[in-house]
Design an enzyme around this catalytic site. Structure first.
Site, PDB file in Angstrom:
ATOM      1  CG  ASP A   1      -6.704  -3.681  -3.121  1.00 26.41           C
ATOM      2  OD1 ASP A   1      -7.354  -2.803  -2.536  1.00 26.41           O
ATOM      3  OD2 ASP A   1      -5.472  -3.800  -3.019  1.00 26.41           O
TER       4      ASP A   1
ATOM      5  CG  HIS B   1      -5.423  -2.862   0.501  1.00 24.81           C
ATOM      6  ND1 HIS B   1      -4.890  -2.476  -0.715  1.00 24.81           N
ATOM      7  CD2 HIS B   1      -4.836  -2.078   1.445  1.00 24.81           C
ATOM      8  CE1 HIS B   1      -4.026  -1.484  -0.515  1.00 24.81           C
ATOM      9  NE2 HIS B   1      -3.979  -1.233   0.782  1.00 24.81           N
TER      10      HIS B   1
ATOM     11  CB  SER C   1      -0.944  -0.055   1.216  1.00 23.49           C
ATOM     12  OG  SER C   1      -2.021   0.830   1.061  1.00 23.49           O
TER      13      SER C   1
END
Length: 350
Positions: A257, A285, A109
């Site tokens: 995601d 995610h 991320s």
């Protein structure tokens, strides 16, 4: 997506949390194992504990360094620079203090954006790059993050300091995630989008739980506003992806995601045609939570099957002078056009 049931031996070297003071700020990091070094960088609002399960497995063959980014976890949370570039500087400083000069970088991320920036700023440190649901591919990002980046909306998180609200929200997150996994719900076509949205509910609530402390909340908002505004992600990477030409790169993404859409994986793969794309069908995610054993196997295979990059300043100069070659893009026509559009948007002033 069910976790793999393959068992691995217990690591011989347990992970520990250690601290270093750099520039007057205390930095926490997890360390475990021995062997070639892997630097694991977590996402926004998260901390190094997110890697606990994979650290235990990877530590059997590698030295693992998993920091709490400044403003996160057990690291200090000052009124400081929380930009992606500053975080990349922090990774360089920590590795230098630990006397580690070469690493394979794994970023999730926001940590993926930091990892990419680290490769750009300090290529001499980097042997390989693993981007896991990485931020910074294009401007596109979860509408919720755009909303929280706006002035005033950050109080929605501050409101979670009300007594009893966080435990209740966490319970709701667990219940909705469990509901989304039930066979009856899975059999209905209409709630499929809802299931996708709920996939990471427990993970999101875990992160929210860590933002109740006012200093953690403040650091989160400063970090968010450094990388996201109402238009989306501020710092993007497609226009510099060509610099990874000699760097082994692996992309790991979940198809469900909802924070960083899977389409970003296809764009990054197109812009870095030499990269390997590992798709986790049905994962959200946090693909390394959905199937940690598969994730670790992929990382180990990637490291053992690739030759680490050795930075060549002359080659770096050549790449910078030549710039990106759009003819090198891969994927179908729609993907290539999307990459070109994203690059054009990166260069726009609006």
């Amino acid at each position: 997506m069910a976790k793999s049931t393959v068992l691995r031996p217990v690591p011989t070297s347990a992970q520990s949390v250690e601290f270093k003071t750099i520039h007057g700020y205390r930095r926490a990091y997890r360390v475990a194992g021995s062997g070639p070094a892997l630097l694991l960088i977590h996402g926004i609002g998260d901390n190094s504990s997110t890697w606990t399960e994979v650290i235990d497995m990877l530590a059997q063959h590698y030295t693992i360094i998993a920091p709490d980014l400044l403003g996160h976890g057990l690291s200090d949370k000052p009124r400081a620079d929380y930009s992606v570039a500053a975080y990349a500087n922090g990774m360089r400083d920590l590795l230098s203090v630990l006397n580690i000069r070469r690493v394979t970088v794994v970023g999730h991320s926001l940590g993926g954006g930091v990892a990419m920036q680290f490769c750009y700023q300090f290529p001499e440190f980097v042997e390989r790059l693993v981007l896991v649901a990485a931020g910074g591919v294009t401007r596109d990002v979860s509408p919720l993050l755009r909303l929280l980046a706006l002035p005033g909306f950050d109080q929605a998180i501050a409101g979670l300091r009300l007594p009893g609200l966080v435990p209740a929200a966490h319970l709701v997150g667990r219940c909705t995630a469990a509901l989304a996994r039930t066979s009856r719900i899975r059999s209905l076509p209409a709630p499929a989008a809802v299931r996708s949205q709920l996939h990471d509910a427990v993970e999101v609530m875990r992160i929210v739980n860590g933002l109740i402390d006012p200093t953690a909340h403040s650091a989160f908002i400063r970090t968010l506003r450094a990388v996201v505004d109402w238009r989306g992600q501020v710092v993007t990477m497609l226009d510099r992806s060509y610099l990874t030409e000699r760097l082994p790169v692996m992309l790991v993404w979940g198809t469900d995601d909802t924070v960083i859409p899977y389409a970003h994986a296809l764009l990054a793969h197109s812009a870095m045609p030499h990269s390997t794309l590992a798709t986790f069908a049905g994962a959200g995610h946090f693909p390394y939570h959905d199937d940690p054993t598969r994730f670790v196997d992929l990382v180990e295979q990637f490291v053992t099957s690739t030759t680490p990059m050795v930075h060549d300043p002359l080659e770096w100069s050549r790449l910078l002078s030549a710039g990106a070659a759009t003819a090198d893009l891969t994927g179908d026509e729609s993907v290539q056009l999307a990459v070109l559009d994203a690059m054009a948007e990166e260069r726009s002033a609006t």
